[in-house]
Write a protein that holds these residues in place. Structure first.
Motif, PDB file in Angstrom:
ATOM      1  N   GLU A  47      11.187  -3.599   2.283  1.00  0.00           N
ATOM      2  CA  GLU A  47      10.961  -2.600   1.240  1.00  0.00           C
ATOM      3  C   GLU A  47       9.928  -3.124   0.257  1.00  0.00           C
ATOM      4  O   GLU A  47       9.973  -4.282  -0.167  1.00  0.00           O
ATOM      5  CB  GLU A  47      12.273  -2.300   0.518  1.00  0.00           C
ATOM      6  CG  GLU A  47      12.129  -1.194  -0.502  1.00  0.00           C
ATOM      7  CD  GLU A  47      13.468  -0.698  -1.013  1.00  0.00           C
ATOM      8  OE1 GLU A  47      13.460   0.037  -2.015  1.00  0.00           O
ATOM      9  OE2 GLU A  47      14.505  -1.057  -0.426  1.00  0.00           O
ATOM     10  N   THR A  48       8.989  -2.280  -0.129  1.00  0.00           N
ATOM     11  CA  THR A  48       7.877  -2.658  -0.999  1.00  0.00           C
ATOM     12  C   THR A  48       7.938  -1.873  -2.294  1.00  0.00           C
ATOM     13  O   THR A  48       8.120  -0.653  -2.280  1.00  0.00           O
ATOM     14  CB  THR A  48       6.529  -2.395  -0.294  1.00  0.00           C
ATOM     15  OG1 THR A  48       6.489  -3.135   0.929  1.00  0.00           O
ATOM     16  CG2 THR A  48       5.365  -2.803  -1.174  1.00  0.00           C
ATOM     17  N   LEU A  49       7.772  -2.586  -3.421  1.00  0.00           N
ATOM     18  CA  LEU A  49       7.749  -1.965  -4.741  1.00  0.00           C
ATOM     19  C   LEU A  49       6.457  -2.336  -5.451  1.00  0.00           C
ATOM     20  O   LEU A  49       6.025  -3.491  -5.413  1.00  0.00           O
ATOM     21  CB  LEU A  49       8.936  -2.451  -5.590  1.00  0.00           C
ATOM     22  CG  LEU A  49      10.342  -2.219  -5.034  1.00  0.00           C
ATOM     23  CD1 LEU A  49      11.372  -2.833  -5.976  1.00  0.00           C
ATOM     24  CD2 LEU A  49      10.608  -0.738  -4.842  1.00  0.00           C
ATOM     25  N   PHE A  50       5.840  -1.371  -6.117  1.00  0.00           N
ATOM     26  CA  PHE A  50       4.651  -1.593  -6.925  1.00  0.00           C
ATOM     27  C   PHE A  50       5.022  -1.483  -8.404  1.00  0.00           C
ATOM     28  O   PHE A  50       5.780  -0.587  -8.790  1.00  0.00           O
ATOM     29  CB  PHE A  50       3.570  -0.545  -6.628  1.00  0.00           C
ATOM     30  CG  PHE A  50       3.008  -0.593  -5.237  1.00  0.00           C
ATOM     31  CD1 PHE A  50       2.946  -1.769  -4.527  1.00  0.00           C
ATOM     32  CD2 PHE A  50       2.527   0.575  -4.642  1.00  0.00           C
ATOM     33  CE1 PHE A  50       2.414  -1.808  -3.243  1.00  0.00           C
ATOM     34  CE2 PHE A  50       2.001   0.552  -3.364  1.00  0.00           C
ATOM     35  CZ  PHE A  50       1.942  -0.634  -2.664  1.00  0.00           C
ATOM     36  N   PHE A  51       4.476  -2.370  -9.224  1.00  0.00           N
ATOM     37  CA  PHE A  51       4.642  -2.256 -10.671  1.00  0.00           C
ATOM     38  C   PHE A  51       3.603  -3.137 -11.356  1.00  0.00           C
ATOM     39  O   PHE A  51       2.979  -4.006 -10.724  1.00  0.00           O
ATOM     40  CB  PHE A  51       6.060  -2.657 -11.114  1.00  0.00           C
ATOM     41  CG  PHE A  51       6.435  -4.079 -10.793  1.00  0.00           C
ATOM     42  CD1 PHE A  51       6.223  -5.103 -11.717  1.00  0.00           C
ATOM     43  CD2 PHE A  51       7.022  -4.402  -9.578  1.00  0.00           C
ATOM     44  CE1 PHE A  51       6.573  -6.406 -11.431  1.00  0.00           C
ATOM     45  CE2 PHE A  51       7.383  -5.705  -9.278  1.00  0.00           C
ATOM     46  CZ  PHE A  51       7.154  -6.715 -10.204  1.00  0.00           C
TER      47      PHE A  51
END
Length: 375
Positions: A47-51
């Motif tokens: 799972e990939t998260l951008f911030f």
């Protein structure tokens, strides 16, 4: 192909405050974290998260990679995020491969419910999987000479990685046990491959067979089992020396600017094995998308990532003539079949797809693989 696949069961709003609290501990002060988001085009495993995080006058665009939750029906049985983090660092620092800059690895599942790592986010263009870059988009629309420039630069990534002088100790992070057979088929223990010794192909295929058993043991797929038998009947006399392989070596895992690689992504399939594992994967994955495109009556990119062109460029860069390519291309098709069948079973689980009457239909490139093992 255009329908969006479900890849996560985690709620972004619930994760936001936990990410901010964890970063505050890491940086030693208050941190401002932007709204979290996910990529929309590529990626079906981790799972990939951008911030974006801001603290002490710094502003860093970040990407976090998390192992998927168990209820998300993971694609793979094991997600060694520490190994991915370390291999990215080695590829960047020792091989000059533009893997993203690795920032933090968090082994404690407490902060976000699972171990994770954070890396810097780059800007660029990625050839998409949905819709495939052979159907539409910037790469399809590019002049042939620019596509060839991108192809040669992508093969150059493999050359740089494979020629880098890693030590056995540096690659020991890839030696931790995963799902593999516990014996050699004759009742004896399976010998562990040593870096440079040429035993990596045997261990790689054994691990792939164990992955198949984990993913599809409750409903075997006859075509894939025949393909495993084909591998044994056509085993190379000399698999060649072992190197560090990227694993998921395809242009859909590369970010480009002006047709040059600026970020090499997705290292979760990295392994020790022959160079041809990566070369064949790069060639076959384009063939997979090209076959889908031609089946829809579209031209696609028939002159892109051709076997002879890729091998010639690789040999020019490394001095190594690729060997056993028929074997490795068939193995690439088999590996991709195991993964794609698992992905389709995830879709079935979430009500996005019906279970086919013939389990071989779970292999999207069934016809291609059948031809490879029959010919």
């Amino acid at each position: 192909m255009a329908e969006e696949m479900r890849t996560s069961t985690r709620d972004l709003r619930a994760l936001h405050d936990r990410v901010a609290a964890w970063l505050a501990c890491r940086t030693g002060g208050p941190v401002e974290v932007s709204e979290l988001s996910r990529p929309s085009a590529n990626g079906m495993s981790s799972e990939t998260l951008f911030f974006t995080a801001s603290w002490a006058g710094r502003r860093v665009r970040c990407v976090a990679r998390l192992a998927p939750a168990a209820e998300a029906v993971p694609v793979f049985p094991r997600y060694d995020l520490e190994a991915q983090f370390e291999v990215m660092r080695l590829a960047r620092e020792r091989a000059g491969v533009p893997a993203p800059r690795a920032l933090w690895f968090e082994p404690d599942p407490g902060p976000l419910g699972t171990p994770f790592f954070v890396m810097e986010r780059e800007d660029g263009d990625v050839p998409p999987d949905v819709m495939p870059y052979t159907f539409e988009g910037w790469l399809l629309d590019a002049p042939p000479e620019r596509r060839r420039e991108l192809q040669d630069a992508s093969v150059g990534l493999l050359a740089a990685l494979h020629d880098a002088p890693f030590t056995r100790e540096e690659l020991s992070v890839l030696s931790r046990p995963g799902p593999q057979p516990s014996h050699d088929g004759n009742g004896g223990p399976r010998a562990h491959p040593s870096y440079g010794g040429g035993g990596g192909l045997r261990a790689h295929v054994d691990a792939q067979h164990a992955y198949y058993a984990w993913a599809h043991g409750d409903r075997p797929i006859p075509l894939l089992e025949r393909a495993f038998g084909w591998l044994e009947a056509h085993w190379p006399d000399d698999p060649g020396p072992d190197v560090l392989t990227w694993g998921d070596a395809r242009i859909g895992n590369v970010m480009y600017r002006d047709f040059r690689p600026v970020a090499v992504l997705d290292w979760e399939m990295a392994a020790v094995g022959p160079r041809e594992l990566d070369l064949a994967w790069m060639i076959f994955l384009h063939r997979f998308f090209q076959d889908l495109t031609e089946a829809m009556g579209l031209p696609g990119l028939p002159d892109f990532m051709r076997r002879d062109d890729v091998c010639r460029t690789y040999q020019d860069l490394t001095g190594h003539p690729p060997a056993n390519l028929d074997f490795h291309l068939t193995y690439a098709a088999l590996r991709h079949g195991v993964i794609m069948a698992r992905v389709w079973r995830r879709r079935i689980h979430f009500g996005e797809q019906a279970m086919p009457d013939d389990p071989d239909d779970l292999v999207l490139h069934r016809t291609t693989l059948e031809r490879m093992i029959e010919d």
